[in-house]
Enzyme design. Structure first.
Site, PDB file in Angstrom:
ATOM      1  CG  HIS A 100      84.335 -33.791 104.947  1.00 17.63           C
ATOM      2  ND1 HIS A 100      83.057 -33.619 105.420  1.00 17.63           N
ATOM      3  CD2 HIS A 100      84.550 -32.783 104.068  1.00 17.63           C
ATOM      4  CE1 HIS A 100      82.525 -32.556 104.826  1.00 17.63           C
ATOM      5  NE2 HIS A 100      83.413 -32.035 104.003  1.00 17.63           N
ATOM      6  CD  GLU A 171      85.087 -18.411 112.926  1.00 17.72           C
ATOM      7  OE1 GLU A 171      85.619 -19.209 113.692  1.00 17.72           O
ATOM      8  OE2 GLU A 171      84.775 -18.720 111.749  1.00 17.72           O
TER       9      GLU A 171
END
Ligand code: PGA
Length: 235
Positions: A100, A171
Protein backbone atom coordinates in the site's frame (compact mmCIF):
# COMPACT_ATOMS: atom_id res chain seq x y z
CA UNK A 1 -26.07 1.99 -25.54
CA UNK A 2 -25.65 2.00 -21.76
CA UNK A 3 -22.27 0.66 -20.76
CA UNK A 4 -22.68 -2.30 -18.43
CA UNK A 5 -20.81 -2.32 -15.15
CA UNK A 6 -19.22 -5.55 -14.12
CA UNK A 7 -17.96 -5.04 -10.62
CA UNK A 8 -17.36 -7.83 -8.24
CA UNK A 9 -15.19 -6.62 -5.37
CA UNK A 10 -16.01 -4.18 -2.60
CA UNK A 11 -13.05 -4.05 -0.24
CA UNK A 12 -12.83 -2.06 2.99
CA UNK A 13 -9.42 -0.92 4.19
CA UNK A 14 -9.81 0.26 7.76
CA UNK A 15 -6.12 1.22 8.00
CA UNK A 16 -5.07 2.07 11.62
CA UNK A 17 -8.61 2.69 12.79
CA UNK A 18 -11.15 0.95 15.05
CA UNK A 19 -10.57 -0.96 18.26
CA UNK A 20 -11.76 -4.54 18.77
CA UNK A 21 -15.04 -3.35 20.28
CA UNK A 22 -15.50 -0.76 17.47
CA UNK A 23 -14.94 -3.52 14.92
CA UNK A 24 -17.48 -5.84 16.53
CA UNK A 25 -20.01 -3.01 16.68
CA UNK A 26 -19.26 -2.16 13.03
CA UNK A 27 -20.06 -5.75 12.02
CA UNK A 28 -23.19 -5.82 14.09
CA UNK A 29 -24.54 -2.81 12.19
CA UNK A 30 -23.18 -3.89 8.81
CA UNK A 31 -24.64 -7.40 8.99
CA UNK A 32 -28.10 -6.21 9.97
CA UNK A 33 -30.27 -6.54 6.85
CA UNK A 34 -27.20 -7.04 4.67
CA UNK A 35 -28.33 -7.83 1.11
CA UNK A 36 -27.60 -11.43 0.15
CA UNK A 37 -25.67 -11.51 -3.11
CA UNK A 38 -23.16 -13.61 -4.94
CA UNK A 39 -22.46 -10.78 -7.37
CA UNK A 40 -20.19 -8.73 -5.15
CA UNK A 41 -17.41 -10.15 -3.04
CA UNK A 42 -17.22 -8.07 0.13
CA UNK A 43 -13.87 -8.04 1.91
CA UNK A 44 -12.89 -6.23 5.11
CA UNK A 45 -9.17 -5.57 5.61
CA UNK A 46 -8.97 -4.98 9.35
CA UNK A 47 -6.07 -4.38 11.77
CA UNK A 48 -4.46 -7.60 13.06
CA UNK A 49 -5.99 -7.66 16.58
CA UNK A 50 -9.48 -7.59 15.09
CA UNK A 51 -9.07 -10.47 12.66
CA UNK A 52 -9.76 -13.37 14.99
CA UNK A 53 -12.79 -11.85 16.76
CA UNK A 54 -14.18 -10.76 13.39
CA UNK A 55 -13.69 -14.24 11.96
CA UNK A 56 -15.67 -15.65 14.88
CA UNK A 57 -18.52 -13.18 14.40
CA UNK A 58 -18.61 -13.89 10.63
CA UNK A 59 -18.77 -17.63 11.33
CA UNK A 60 -21.43 -17.26 14.00
CA UNK A 61 -23.61 -15.06 11.79
CA UNK A 62 -22.82 -17.14 8.67
CA UNK A 63 -22.07 -13.85 6.95
CA UNK A 64 -20.90 -13.70 3.38
CA UNK A 65 -17.98 -11.39 4.12
CA UNK A 66 -14.31 -12.25 3.65
CA UNK A 67 -11.47 -10.93 5.76
CA UNK A 68 -8.19 -9.44 4.62
CA UNK A 69 -5.03 -8.33 6.39
CA UNK A 70 -3.42 -5.01 5.56
CA UNK A 71 0.13 -6.34 5.40
CA UNK A 72 2.21 -9.43 6.21
CA UNK A 73 5.79 -10.20 7.05
CA UNK A 74 8.36 -10.74 4.31
CA UNK A 75 10.01 -13.25 6.65
CA UNK A 76 9.40 -16.80 7.72
CA UNK A 77 8.44 -17.45 11.36
CA UNK A 78 11.31 -16.74 13.72
CA UNK A 79 13.04 -13.94 15.60
CA UNK A 80 11.41 -10.94 13.93
CA UNK A 81 9.73 -9.08 16.78
CA UNK A 82 6.44 -7.53 15.82
CA UNK A 83 6.07 -9.29 12.48
CA UNK A 84 2.93 -11.21 11.49
CA UNK A 85 3.68 -14.08 9.13
CA UNK A 86 1.75 -15.69 6.31
CA UNK A 87 1.52 -18.81 8.50
CA UNK A 88 -0.36 -16.83 11.18
CA UNK A 89 -2.76 -15.40 8.61
CA UNK A 90 -3.42 -18.66 6.79
CA UNK A 91 -6.93 -19.84 7.65
CA UNK A 92 -7.71 -16.49 9.26
CA UNK A 93 -7.96 -14.27 6.18
CA UNK A 94 -8.48 -14.84 2.49
CA UNK A 95 -6.84 -11.64 1.17
CA UNK A 96 -3.88 -9.49 2.07
CA UNK A 97 -2.98 -5.98 0.90
CA UNK A 98 0.66 -5.71 -0.12
CA UNK A 99 2.67 -2.57 -0.85
CA UNK A 100 0.00 0.00 0.00
CA UNK A 101 1.27 3.53 -0.77
CA UNK A 102 1.15 4.38 2.94
CA UNK A 103 3.45 1.46 3.70
CA UNK A 104 5.78 2.52 0.88
CA UNK A 105 5.79 6.11 2.15
CA UNK A 106 5.96 5.67 5.95
CA UNK A 107 7.55 2.22 6.34
CA UNK A 108 10.11 2.20 3.51
CA UNK A 109 8.52 -0.65 1.60
CA UNK A 110 10.07 -1.22 -1.79
CA UNK A 111 9.72 -3.75 -4.57
CA UNK A 112 12.17 -6.11 -2.87
CA UNK A 113 10.10 -6.43 0.31
CA UNK A 114 6.86 -6.33 -1.67
CA UNK A 115 8.06 -9.26 -3.84
CA UNK A 116 8.94 -11.31 -0.77
CA UNK A 117 5.55 -10.60 0.77
CA UNK A 118 3.69 -11.59 -2.39
CA UNK A 119 5.69 -14.84 -2.53
CA UNK A 120 5.01 -15.58 1.15
CA UNK A 121 1.30 -14.88 0.71
CA UNK A 122 1.02 -17.08 -2.39
CA UNK A 123 2.90 -19.92 -0.68
CA UNK A 124 0.27 -19.92 2.07
CA UNK A 125 -2.87 -19.70 -0.02
CA UNK A 126 -3.54 -16.02 0.67
CA UNK A 127 -4.71 -13.82 -2.19
CA UNK A 128 -2.44 -10.77 -2.44
CA UNK A 129 -3.84 -7.42 -3.51
CA UNK A 130 -0.82 -5.61 -4.86
CA UNK A 131 -1.19 -1.84 -4.49
CA UNK A 132 0.68 0.34 -6.97
CA UNK A 133 0.49 3.88 -8.26
CA UNK A 134 2.49 3.16 -11.43
CA UNK A 135 3.84 0.12 -13.30
CA UNK A 136 7.29 0.53 -11.73
CA UNK A 137 5.69 -0.49 -8.43
CA UNK A 138 4.48 -3.78 -9.91
CA UNK A 139 7.35 -6.23 -9.35
CA UNK A 140 8.26 -9.11 -11.63
CA UNK A 141 6.65 -11.73 -9.38
CA UNK A 142 3.28 -10.00 -9.88
CA UNK A 143 3.77 -9.56 -13.63
CA UNK A 144 4.34 -13.32 -13.88
CA UNK A 145 1.29 -14.29 -11.80
CA UNK A 146 -2.17 -13.31 -12.97
CA UNK A 147 -3.71 -14.66 -9.76
CA UNK A 148 -2.45 -11.57 -7.94
CA UNK A 149 -5.07 -8.82 -7.85
CA UNK A 150 -3.70 -5.41 -8.78
CA UNK A 151 -5.05 -2.25 -7.25
CA UNK A 152 -4.38 1.05 -9.03
CA UNK A 153 -3.93 3.50 -6.22
CA UNK A 154 -2.63 6.97 -7.18
CA UNK A 155 -1.31 8.26 -3.85
CA UNK A 156 -2.51 11.80 -4.65
CA UNK A 157 -6.11 10.49 -4.69
CA UNK A 158 -6.09 8.89 -1.23
CA UNK A 159 -8.36 10.74 1.17
CA UNK A 160 -6.53 12.87 3.71
CA UNK A 161 -7.89 13.15 7.25
CA UNK A 162 -11.32 12.22 5.96
CA UNK A 163 -11.20 14.72 3.08
CA UNK A 164 -11.84 13.13 -0.31
CA UNK A 165 -9.52 14.07 -3.15
CA UNK A 166 -10.32 14.71 -6.80
CA UNK A 167 -10.87 11.47 -8.73
CA UNK A 168 -10.83 11.33 -12.53
CA UNK A 169 -12.76 8.24 -13.61
CA UNK A 170 -11.56 8.72 -17.20
CA UNK A 171 -7.92 8.75 -16.08
CA UNK A 172 -8.48 5.57 -14.04
CA UNK A 173 -10.01 3.88 -17.09
CA UNK A 174 -7.12 4.88 -19.36
CA UNK A 175 -4.49 3.83 -16.83
CA UNK A 176 -6.09 0.47 -16.20
CA UNK A 177 -6.38 -0.16 -19.95
CA UNK A 178 -2.63 0.55 -20.31
CA UNK A 179 -1.88 -1.78 -17.41
CA UNK A 180 -3.99 -4.49 -19.00
CA UNK A 181 -1.80 -4.24 -22.10
CA UNK A 182 1.44 -4.56 -20.15
CA UNK A 183 0.44 -6.67 -17.12
CA UNK A 184 -2.13 -8.96 -18.73
CA UNK A 185 -5.85 -8.67 -19.11
CA UNK A 186 -7.07 -11.76 -17.34
CA UNK A 187 -6.21 -10.62 -13.84
CA UNK A 188 -8.46 -8.59 -11.52
CA UNK A 189 -7.84 -4.84 -11.47
CA UNK A 190 -9.16 -2.71 -8.65
CA UNK A 191 -9.10 1.00 -7.92
CA UNK A 192 -8.55 2.70 -4.57
CA UNK A 193 -8.48 6.38 -3.60
CA UNK A 194 -11.32 8.58 -2.25
CA UNK A 195 -14.08 6.21 -3.40
CA UNK A 196 -17.31 7.32 -1.72
CA UNK A 197 -21.06 7.41 -2.21
CA UNK A 198 -20.81 10.24 -4.73
CA UNK A 199 -18.34 8.67 -7.14
CA UNK A 200 -18.55 4.87 -6.84
CA UNK A 201 -20.93 4.55 -9.77
CA UNK A 202 -18.74 6.66 -12.09
CA UNK A 203 -15.56 4.86 -10.96
CA UNK A 204 -17.09 1.49 -11.76
CA UNK A 205 -18.66 2.66 -15.00
CA UNK A 206 -15.66 4.51 -16.45
CA UNK A 207 -12.76 3.17 -14.43
CA UNK A 208 -12.54 -0.20 -16.18
CA UNK A 209 -12.03 -2.00 -12.86
CA UNK A 210 -13.59 -5.08 -11.29
CA UNK A 211 -14.04 -3.39 -7.95
CA UNK A 212 -12.90 -0.81 -5.46
CA UNK A 213 -10.90 -0.54 -2.26
CA UNK A 214 -12.52 1.92 0.12
CA UNK A 215 -10.62 3.52 3.00
CA UNK A 216 -12.29 6.39 4.84
CA UNK A 217 -15.80 5.68 3.55
CA UNK A 218 -15.60 2.13 4.91
CA UNK A 219 -15.26 3.26 8.53
CA UNK A 220 -18.97 3.90 8.82
CA UNK A 221 -20.84 0.57 8.45
CA UNK A 222 -24.00 2.24 7.14
CA UNK A 223 -22.05 4.06 4.41
CA UNK A 224 -20.21 0.87 3.51
CA UNK A 225 -23.46 -1.04 3.27
CA UNK A 226 -24.92 1.72 1.08
CA UNK A 227 -21.88 1.41 -1.20
CA UNK A 228 -22.67 -2.30 -1.54
CA UNK A 229 -26.33 -1.54 -2.25
CA UNK A 230 -25.29 1.02 -4.88
CA UNK A 231 -23.03 -1.51 -6.56
CA UNK A 232 -25.86 -4.01 -6.65
CA UNK A 233 -28.33 -1.44 -7.94
CA UNK A 234 -26.33 -0.47 -10.98
CA UNK A 235 -24.82 -3.81 -11.90
P1 PGA B 1 -9.41 6.27 0.90
O1 PGA B 1 -8.31 5.13 1.01
O2 PGA B 1 -10.65 5.64 0.32
O3 PGA B 1 -9.59 6.79 2.28
O4 PGA B 1 -8.85 7.31 -0.05
C1 PGA B 1 -8.15 4.18 0.00
C2 PGA B 1 -6.97 3.30 0.35
O5 PGA B 1 -5.92 3.83 0.68
O6 PGA B 1 -7.07 2.08 0.39
Amino acid sequence: MTKSIIASYLIANWKSNLTVSDGLEWFDTFLTDLPVTSRVKTVVCAPYPLLYPLKKIIERREADVALGAQDLSAYEPGSYTGEVTAEMLEGLVEYVLVGHSERREYFDEDNTSVSKKVARARAHGLKPILCASNPAEVPEIVRDDEQVLVMYEPSSSISKEGKYQEVSEREIGETVRDWQDTLGNSRVYLYGGSVNLDNIEAVLRDGNVAGVVVGHASLDPVTFKTLLEQMLAFQ
